[in-house]
Design a protein around this motif. Structure first.
Motif, PDB file in Angstrom:
ATOM      1  N   ILE A 179      39.802  28.824  69.758  1.00  0.00           N
ATOM      2  CA  ILE A 179      38.568  29.552  70.100  1.00  0.00           C
ATOM      3  C   ILE A 179      38.093  28.953  71.416  1.00  0.00           C
ATOM      4  O   ILE A 179      37.427  27.920  71.440  1.00  0.00           O
ATOM      5  CB  ILE A 179      37.510  29.412  68.993  1.00  0.00           C
ATOM      6  CG1 ILE A 179      38.088  29.815  67.637  1.00  0.00           C
ATOM      7  CG2 ILE A 179      36.291  30.255  69.316  1.00  0.00           C
ATOM      8  CD1 ILE A 179      37.125  29.632  66.481  1.00  0.00           C
ATOM      9  N   VAL A 180      38.440  29.598  72.503  1.00  0.00           N
ATOM     10  CA  VAL A 180      38.368  28.964  73.821  1.00  0.00           C
ATOM     11  C   VAL A 180      37.071  29.298  74.550  1.00  0.00           C
ATOM     12  O   VAL A 180      36.665  30.456  74.647  1.00  0.00           O
ATOM     13  CB  VAL A 180      39.572  29.382  74.686  1.00  0.00           C
ATOM     14  CG1 VAL A 180      39.446  28.829  76.098  1.00  0.00           C
ATOM     15  CG2 VAL A 180      40.874  28.904  74.043  1.00  0.00           C
ATOM     16  N   VAL A 181      36.447  28.254  75.057  1.00  0.00           N
ATOM     17  CA  VAL A 181      35.410  28.327  76.076  1.00  0.00           C
ATOM     18  C   VAL A 181      35.823  27.344  77.167  1.00  0.00           C
ATOM     19  O   VAL A 181      36.297  26.249  76.860  1.00  0.00           O
ATOM     20  CB  VAL A 181      34.028  27.950  75.505  1.00  0.00           C
ATOM     21  CG1 VAL A 181      33.063  27.543  76.607  1.00  0.00           C
ATOM     22  CG2 VAL A 181      33.441  29.104  74.698  1.00  0.00           C
ATOM     23  N   ALA A 182      35.670  27.726  78.428  1.00  0.00           N
ATOM     24  CA  ALA A 182      36.004  26.841  79.540  1.00  0.00           C
ATOM     25  C   ALA A 182      34.775  26.614  80.398  1.00  0.00           C
ATOM     26  O   ALA A 182      34.021  27.551  80.683  1.00  0.00           O
ATOM     27  CB  ALA A 182      37.131  27.438  80.378  1.00  0.00           C
ATOM     28  N   ILE A 183      34.575  25.384  80.816  1.00  0.00           N
ATOM     29  CA  ILE A 183      33.352  25.023  81.525  1.00  0.00           C
ATOM     30  C   ILE A 183      33.187  25.812  82.818  1.00  0.00           C
ATOM     31  O   ILE A 183      32.064  26.171  83.200  1.00  0.00           O
ATOM     32  CB  ILE A 183      33.309  23.499  81.795  1.00  0.00           C
ATOM     33  CG1 ILE A 183      31.943  23.091  82.357  1.00  0.00           C
ATOM     34  CG2 ILE A 183      34.452  23.065  82.696  1.00  0.00           C
ATOM     35  CD1 ILE A 183      31.747  21.583  82.448  1.00  0.00           C
ATOM     36  N   ASP A 184      34.278  26.133  83.489  1.00  0.00           N
ATOM     37  CA  ASP A 184      34.160  26.854  84.753  1.00  0.00           C
ATOM     38  C   ASP A 184      33.663  28.290  84.561  1.00  0.00           C
ATOM     39  O   ASP A 184      33.231  28.931  85.525  1.00  0.00           O
ATOM     40  CB  ASP A 184      35.502  26.874  85.479  1.00  0.00           C
ATOM     41  CG  ASP A 184      35.895  25.489  85.979  1.00  0.00           C
ATOM     42  OD1 ASP A 184      34.994  24.654  86.180  1.00  0.00           O
ATOM     43  OD2 ASP A 184      37.097  25.236  86.168  1.00  0.00           O
ATOM     44  N   GLY A 185      33.739  28.800  83.345  1.00  0.00           N
ATOM     45  CA  GLY A 185      33.259  30.155  83.069  1.00  0.00           C
ATOM     46  C   GLY A 185      31.852  30.214  82.525  1.00  0.00           C
ATOM     47  O   GLY A 185      31.375  31.289  82.133  1.00  0.00           O
ATOM     48  N   LEU A 186      31.169  29.071  82.490  1.00  0.00           N
ATOM     49  CA  LEU A 186      29.802  29.023  81.952  1.00  0.00           C
ATOM     50  C   LEU A 186      28.828  29.230  83.102  1.00  0.00           C
ATOM     51  O   LEU A 186      28.299  28.283  83.690  1.00  0.00           O
ATOM     52  CB  LEU A 186      29.565  27.686  81.249  1.00  0.00           C
ATOM     53  CG  LEU A 186      30.500  27.412  80.068  1.00  0.00           C
ATOM     54  CD1 LEU A 186      30.260  26.021  79.495  1.00  0.00           C
ATOM     55  CD2 LEU A 186      30.320  28.466  78.992  1.00  0.00           C
ATOM     56  N   VAL A 187      28.596  30.489  83.425  1.00  0.00           N
ATOM     57  CA  VAL A 187      27.818  30.818  84.620  1.00  0.00           C
ATOM     58  C   VAL A 187      26.534  31.560  84.244  1.00  0.00           C
ATOM     59  O   VAL A 187      26.425  32.155  83.179  1.00  0.00           O
ATOM     60  CB  VAL A 187      28.655  31.680  85.586  1.00  0.00           C
ATOM     61  CG1 VAL A 187      29.848  30.898  86.090  1.00  0.00           C
ATOM     62  CG2 VAL A 187      29.107  32.977  84.924  1.00  0.00           C
ATOM     63  N   GLY A 188      25.585  31.494  85.147  1.00  0.00           N
ATOM     64  CA  GLY A 188      24.379  32.301  85.021  1.00  0.00           C
ATOM     65  C   GLY A 188      23.157  31.580  84.501  1.00  0.00           C
ATOM     66  O   GLY A 188      22.039  32.073  84.658  1.00  0.00           O
ATOM     67  N   SER A 207      26.606  31.343  69.795  1.00  0.00           N
ATOM     68  CA  SER A 207      26.590  30.208  70.706  1.00  0.00           C
ATOM     69  C   SER A 207      26.269  30.665  72.128  1.00  0.00           C
ATOM     70  O   SER A 207      26.840  31.633  72.633  1.00  0.00           O
ATOM     71  CB  SER A 207      27.957  29.517  70.692  1.00  0.00           C
ATOM     72  OG  SER A 207      28.153  28.722  71.838  1.00  0.00           O
ATOM     73  N   VAL A 208      25.382  29.944  72.788  1.00  0.00           N
ATOM     74  CA  VAL A 208      25.062  30.252  74.178  1.00  0.00           C
ATOM     75  C   VAL A 208      26.296  30.097  75.056  1.00  0.00           C
ATOM     76  O   VAL A 208      26.545  30.901  75.964  1.00  0.00           O
ATOM     77  CB  VAL A 208      23.916  29.348  74.682  1.00  0.00           C
ATOM     78  CG1 VAL A 208      23.703  29.512  76.184  1.00  0.00           C
ATOM     79  CG2 VAL A 208      22.627  29.653  73.927  1.00  0.00           C
ATOM     80  N   ALA A 209      27.108  29.066  74.774  1.00  0.00           N
ATOM     81  CA  ALA A 209      28.316  28.860  75.573  1.00  0.00           C
ATOM     82  C   ALA A 209      29.258  30.052  75.452  1.00  0.00           C
ATOM     83  O   ALA A 209      29.766  30.557  76.464  1.00  0.00           O
ATOM     84  CB  ALA A 209      29.015  27.575  75.142  1.00  0.00           C
ATOM     85  N   MET A 210      29.501  30.526  74.241  1.00  0.00           N
ATOM     86  CA  MET A 210      30.376  31.677  74.067  1.00  0.00           C
ATOM     87  C   MET A 210      29.743  32.929  74.653  1.00  0.00           C
ATOM     88  O   MET A 210      30.432  33.774  75.256  1.00  0.00           O
ATOM     89  CB  MET A 210      30.711  31.886  72.590  1.00  0.00           C
ATOM     90  CG  MET A 210      31.663  33.061  72.331  1.00  0.00           C
ATOM     91  SD  MET A 210      33.266  32.896  73.176  1.00  0.00           S
ATOM     92  CE  MET A 210      34.131  31.762  72.071  1.00  0.00           C
ATOM     93  N   GLY A 211      28.429  33.074  74.495  1.00  0.00           N
ATOM     94  CA  GLY A 211      27.750  34.216  75.081  1.00  0.00           C
ATOM     95  C   GLY A 211      27.901  34.269  76.588  1.00  0.00           C
ATOM     96  O   GLY A 211      28.038  35.346  77.183  1.00  0.00           O
ATOM     97  N   GLN A 212      27.884  33.102  77.225  1.00  0.00           N
ATOM     98  CA  GLN A 212      28.124  33.043  78.665  1.00  0.00           C
ATOM     99  C   GLN A 212      29.584  33.324  78.998  1.00  0.00           C
ATOM    100  O   GLN A 212      29.889  34.133  79.876  1.00  0.00           O
ATOM    101  CB  GLN A 212      27.775  31.651  79.199  1.00  0.00           C
ATOM    102  CG  GLN A 212      26.307  31.289  79.217  1.00  0.00           C
ATOM    103  CD  GLN A 212      26.122  29.858  79.673  1.00  0.00           C
ATOM    104  OE1 GLN A 212      26.138  28.935  78.870  1.00  0.00           O
ATOM    105  NE2 GLN A 212      25.948  29.668  80.975  1.00  0.00           N
ATOM    106  N   PHE A 213      30.470  32.638  78.299  1.00  0.00           N
ATOM    107  CA  PHE A 213      31.890  32.676  78.673  1.00  0.00           C
ATOM    108  C   PHE A 213      32.481  34.063  78.502  1.00  0.00           C
ATOM    109  O   PHE A 213      33.220  34.541  79.362  1.00  0.00           O
ATOM    110  CB  PHE A 213      32.656  31.645  77.844  1.00  0.00           C
ATOM    111  CG  PHE A 213      34.089  31.479  78.266  1.00  0.00           C
ATOM    112  CD1 PHE A 213      34.410  31.022  79.534  1.00  0.00           C
ATOM    113  CD2 PHE A 213      35.124  31.786  77.393  1.00  0.00           C
ATOM    114  CE1 PHE A 213      35.734  30.877  79.930  1.00  0.00           C
ATOM    115  CE2 PHE A 213      36.447  31.641  77.773  1.00  0.00           C
ATOM    116  CZ  PHE A 213      36.756  31.180  79.052  1.00  0.00           C
ATOM    117  N   LEU A 214      32.185  34.710  77.378  1.00  0.00           N
ATOM    118  CA  LEU A 214      32.723  36.046  77.149  1.00  0.00           C
ATOM    119  C   LEU A 214      31.669  37.129  77.368  1.00  0.00           C
ATOM    120  O   LEU A 214      31.769  38.232  76.832  1.00  0.00           O
ATOM    121  CB  LEU A 214      33.368  36.134  75.771  1.00  0.00           C
ATOM    122  CG  LEU A 214      34.700  35.376  75.671  1.00  0.00           C
ATOM    123  CD1 LEU A 214      35.348  35.555  74.310  1.00  0.00           C
ATOM    124  CD2 LEU A 214      35.676  35.811  76.764  1.00  0.00           C
TER     125      LEU A 214
END
Length: 568
Positions: free
Chosen positions: A154-163, A196-203
């Motif tokens: 279940i992947v989240v990457a830090i470089d995709g956490l934008v906004g 998750s805020v991280a997943m909401g950002q990433f995807l």
């Protein structure tokens, strides 16, 4: 193929062993880069260790067997953990690890170090240190290994956490979330992931709104697609053993575009919860997203042959949708196979997948998705615990670069005197590991579970080798050059302690035997050992500086050995 060398471990100026060390280190690089050694048979199961179903006796577990188990179940094999496995048995060790309390959060460490200062809002400062610190030092080593495995499914990457800013805190919160659910229930994990805020950002479904006929806009479909494709059911329908279901010889798809569009309606109206706070501090990142009803699609949402009815609140619609997906028969074999791949072997047999999937579906207490039970099934299965045989086609897996590094760090008792853990981003394949925590280039992870190296013997044998997707000429040489420097002088303030190995250093055979056991689970064969011993025996001995140099060279030789790189 040749490897460059740099930062050769050097003794004091009066000692002439430095040149010999440089020669041996170059030999180590060539050994791995050019395949200059023949793999040897690993240790057979000791007579006292038996496998009956998934029950493994605690008696007569050899050092090598314990180390091999830890290479699958932990962040590294360490002497203390080897002794614990031998004392408790495999199942007992797992139970003891399950019982350990969590070892603090990455988030709290970032706060304690002051990274929540406003000057860090638009930086990643602190994340790499927080991630590496836990992987290298946390006593709950099984929990860390499972957290790392889940982060690659279940992947989240830090470089995709934008906004939103606060990327270090978003990434830390994501790993903390995975860790909190690592021994829990997979359905509960899906629920936490989906808010998750991280997943909401990433995807990109944070701020997603219902369709607007006036403008022609439609809900963002990113998360709906990847939730099905990557996190739960996959692209094709599966039998219980993970093999694809066929119709007229063709795999049957699990879903189509209409299913994605229907599910995307569920993920509207979700956004960050700023109640009582603001984006000036990272605190909101740690909260689950909340529903904004005006943006949510309240009509029916149909997908996978089911419908979430109209009129439900956004939160209730989400739970209903997740229940539909979670009930799909693909979930158990799809996730079970990937957990086996991340922990044990790239090519589990269908029977192995079926046994683990059966436990996923029912842990014996009529509970589905109990990850503790699933992990036990993965790690205690006869295929995981059977004696190593070099003749077994498809056995084992290429160690990920991150695990090679933590293998060294934990075995060498690496520590950071300042608690800054300034290892940094190790993603560069030419100069570092070619892999770093939560720095996948996409939602498809560093490598795909079905990756097949083209024009290879692996392809000819009909096998997969996921980790080989990040193995190439650049990454092979980059890893060796990086580890040469690390073994010699550490990384920034992260320094090893080789004192336990110094008493063995004058006896090259004894030193190599110990490192072979602890780092490589005794799997380095006779031909490779002969090459290593030739290099070590050519080095001067008899002084502390020379002993230290011998330890450094022996370590790099083991870390470069094909039998270390491929765990069987």
């Amino acid at each position: 193929m040749q490897a460059t060398t740099s930062a050769t471990p050097a003794p004091p100026a009066a000692d002439t062993s430095g040149a010999t060390a440089a020669t041996a280190l170059t030999a180590a690089a060539l050994l791995a880069a050019c395949g200059g050694a023949s793999p040897g048979a690993g240790p057979a199961a000791s007579p006292g260790a038996s496998v009956l179903g998934t029950v493994v006796r605690a008696d007569a577990i050899s050092d090598a067997e314990a180390a091999r188990f830890l290479a699958q179940a932990a962040m590294a094999s360490e002497r203390q953990q080897i002794a614990a496995v031998q004392q408790l048995g495999y199942a007992g060790w797992l139970d003891a690890q399950f019982a350990l309390p969590p070892s603090g959060t990455r988030w709290d460490w970032l706060v304690a170090k002051g990274y929540n200062a406003s000057t860090n809002k638009n930086s990643e400062a602190g994340f790499d240190a927080a991630a590496w610190r836990k992987l290298i030092t946390a006593p709950d080593t099984l929990r860390q290994r499972v957290t790392l495995a889940l982060s690659e499914i279940i992947v989240v990457a830090i470089d995709g956490l934008v906004g939103l800013g606060w990327r270090a805190f978003s990434a830390a919160a994501w790993l903390d979330l995975l860790e909190a659910h690592a021994f829990g229930n997979y359905r509960a994990l899906l629920g936490a992931v989906s808010t998750s805020v991280a997943m909401g950002q990433f995807l990109t479904f944070r701020g997603n709104s219902k369709a607007n006929p006036a403008t022609g806009s439609h809900p963002d479909e990113n998360y709906a697609r990847e939730l099905m494709q990557l996190f739960t059911i996959g692209l094709v329908q599966l039998n219980g053993d993970g093999t694809p279901k066929l119709a007229a010889g063709t795999p049957v798809a699990t879903y189509g575009p209409d299913d994605v569009s229907g599910l995307a309606r569920i993920f509207t109206g979700w956004d960050v919860d700023l109640t009582g706070t603001s984006t000036a501090t990272p605190d909101f990142i740690r909260r689950p997203m909340r529903q904004y009803p005006a943006r949510h699609e309240t009509g029916p949402s149909s997908f996978l042959g089911h419908t979430v009815p109209s009129g439900l609140s956004g939160a209730d619609a989400l739970q209903a949708a997740l229940d539909i997906i979670y009930a799909h028969p693909n979930v158990a074999p799809f996730i079970s196979r990937q957990l086996i791949q991340r922990l044990v072997t790239s090519n589990p047999s269908p029977a192995y997948v079926a046994r683990v999937a059966a436990v996923f579906n029912d842990d014996g207490q009529h509970v589905r998705g109990n990850l503790r039970a699933v992990l036990k099934a993965v790690l205690l299965d006869p295929e995981a615990r059977a004696g190593v045989s070099a003749a077994t086609t498809g056995e084992g897996k290429l160690r990920e670069p991150m695990l090679r590094f933590t293998g060294w760090a934990r075995a060498a008792k690496a520590s950071s005197a300042t608690d800054s853990w300034a290892i940094g981003n190790t993603s560069n394949p030419a100069t570092r590991l070619g892999q770093s925590p939560l720095r996948s280039p996409s939602v498809f992870n560093f490598f795909r579970p079905g990756y097949v190296p083209p024009n290879s013997g692996i392809a000819a044998a009909g096998l997969v080798a996921p980790e080989f997707q990040i193995a190439n000429e650049s990454s092979v040489i980059g890893y060796l050059n990086f580890m040469q420097r690390v073994v010699a002088v550490g990384v920034a303030d992260v320094l090893p302690d080789y004192s336990a190995w110094l008493p063995l250093a004058d006896n090259a055979t004894a030193l190599l035997a110990e490192l072979n056991t602890v780092l490589a689970a005794g799997q380095i064969g006779g031909a490779t050992q002969s090459l290593m011993l030739g290099a070590l025996n050519a080095m001067p001995s008899g002084s502390d500086a020379r002993r230290l140099n011998r330890v450094r060279v022996a370590l790099l030789l083991v870390l470069a050995a094909p039998e270390f790189l491929v765990l069987k």
